[in-house]
Write a protein that holds these residues in place. Structure first.
Motif, PDB file in Angstrom:
ATOM      1  N   GLU A  50       7.851  36.040  16.520  1.00 51.17           N
ATOM      2  CA  GLU A  50       9.295  35.851  16.688  1.00 51.17           C
ATOM      3  C   GLU A  50       9.977  37.164  17.061  1.00 51.17           C
ATOM      4  O   GLU A  50      10.854  37.188  17.942  1.00 51.17           O
ATOM      5  N   SER A  63      13.006  31.336  16.712  1.00 51.05           N
ATOM      6  CA  SER A  63      12.281  30.489  15.776  1.00 51.05           C
ATOM      7  C   SER A  63      11.136  29.832  16.519  1.00 51.05           C
ATOM      8  O   SER A  63      11.363  29.102  17.498  1.00 51.05           O
ATOM      9  N   LYS A 224      15.573  27.087  11.180  1.00 53.04           N
ATOM     10  CA  LYS A 224      14.436  27.499  10.350  1.00 53.04           C
ATOM     11  C   LYS A 224      14.278  26.603   9.120  1.00 53.04           C
ATOM     12  O   LYS A 224      13.163  26.411   8.629  1.00 53.04           O
TER      13      LYS A 224
END
Length: 402
Positions: A50, A63, A224
């Motif tokens: 990421e 994400s 997330k």
């Protein structure tokens, strides 16, 4: 002698498909190194990937998720699309660009493509936005697709966003490494979120996988949570706290995670993206030079504002003018060792969209004509000049077979 005959036979039988992954020993080593570790999922390598994506594409947040479709679903949920919302996208795209709206109960509409860039046409989009505005209907979002690796006219789209007040999403799956007005980081500069796919035919691969890029902290935080069943351990949102093991679910989420060993492959692949792009552009230039000037073909054009990433090389053949059946041509070319793909069947002509939304042939004529003529030629870094000679000669020969 036997070896030479075997080599000749393998050359004769070699088949070229439109895309494939490029995996080397370093990629394999990076994956293998993760497998004996304590975490092969939900571990540190996912976070490292990421961060690498943020660094490369200039986003504040990223994400990683299970695939590109999951990414679009997470964006739809993260932005809060719901029943009654209208989402406009391009008819020339993969199904997921439209289906992500269906996933959350929203309504899908389309605007036709620009006949030169094959991306969403801002003029036609504005006409559609005005249609709704005149009826006091607000369009919730526009999903603009950087088709084949060519950036949309993002400044024009941003102006429309400010004028009509919609959310703007970049379906960025074809275009990692493309530039808009010399800006490599344009994806999150203009859009609320950008979506990536790491399918094997894309620029870089994790097998399956995807990622969402954004500069919106709240959106990233919600994504997330949603990608992991809607679970949270954030103490500021917990109704109570029984201990360090404790979590709560405040809304239904999904299992859209990606493994650490996939992310290890992604990190390795991302380091080679610039090299992959250079090779793809060289291949596209070869095709351009070969087909340019032959009136049977229309080569893809690049707008002055864009630097193309060439996920696809969409060659148009004037089958209608040449009186050549596209199905017959496909079989001829396949026999010569080249298996093309067509990108894409216009989404509005899919039975689901015709039956549920009333779309019909003729609604988006530029997209429909493009579909009738388009073939995607083989385009991946492993192709050499000898391969390209065979491919281009076969493309012409298949047209001339009587």
């Amino acid at each position: 002698m036997k070896k030479r005959l075997a080599d000749n036979k393998s050359q004769i039988l070699k088949t070229y498909y439109y895309g494939k992954q490029t995996i080397d020993s370093r990629d394999i080593k990076n994956v293998v190194d993760v497998l004996p570790s304590q975490f092969i999922t939900q571990g540190p390598v996912s976070k490292q990937f990421e961060k690498a994506l943020c660094d490369y594409f200039g986003s504040a947040y990223s994400s990683v998720v299970a695939n590109g479709t999951a990414g679009l679903h997470m964006i739809a949920l993260g932005l809060g699309w719901k029943k009654g919302d209208i989402i406009i996208t391009s008819p020339i795209t993969f199904l997921a660009s439209a289906n992500c709206a269906i996933f959350v109960g929203a309504t899908v509409d389309f605007a036709d493509i620009n006949e030169k860039t094959y991306t969403l046409d801002p003029v036609k989009l504005e006409a559609r936005l005005k249609y709704y505005a005149e009826r006091n209907i607000k369009v919730r979002a526009v999903v603009a697709v950087d088709f084949a690796g060519h950036p949309c006219d993002w400044e024009s789209l941003l102006k429309l966003k400010k004028k009509f007040g919609f959310e703007l999403v970049n379906d960025f799956c074809h275009a990692p490494g493309a530039e808009y007005k010399k800006d490599l980081h344009y994806a999150v500069k203009y859009a609320d979120a950008a979506n990536l796919s790491f399918h094997p035919v894309k620029h870089i691969t994790t097998g399956e996988g995807g990622a969402i890029l954004t500069n919106n902290e709240a959106l990233d935080k919600r994504i997330k949570i949603l990608r992991t069943h809607g679970m949270t351990k954030d103490e500021t949102t917990l109704e109570k706290n029984d201990g360090p093991w404790y979590y709560e679910m405040h809304e239904v989420g999904f299992n859209y995670r990606i493994t650490d060993f996939q992310c290890a492959l992604g990190i390795s692949q991302l380091k080679k993206l610039s090299r992959f792009l250079k090779k793809r552009r060289e291949i596209a230039e070869y095709y351009d030079n070969f087909f340019r000037g032959d009136k049977r073909f229309i080569i893809p054009q690049t707008a002055r504002y864009a630097k193309h990433a060439y996920h696809l090389y969409p060659l148009q053949i004037k089958f209608d003018k040449l009186k050549v059946d596209k199905n017959i041509y496909y079989e001829r070319l396949k026999q010569l060792g080249v298996v093309f793909q067509v990108h894409y069947i216009p989404v509005h002509l899919q039975p689901y969209y015709r039956k549920n939304f009333g779309f019909k042939k003729g609604d988006y004529p530029v997209a429909e004509k493009f579909y009738e003529r388009e073939i995607s030629l083989p385009l991946y870094p492993e192709l050499n000049k000898n391969d390209l000679k065979k491919i281009t000669r076969a493309v012409v020969k298949a047209l001339e077979i009587k």
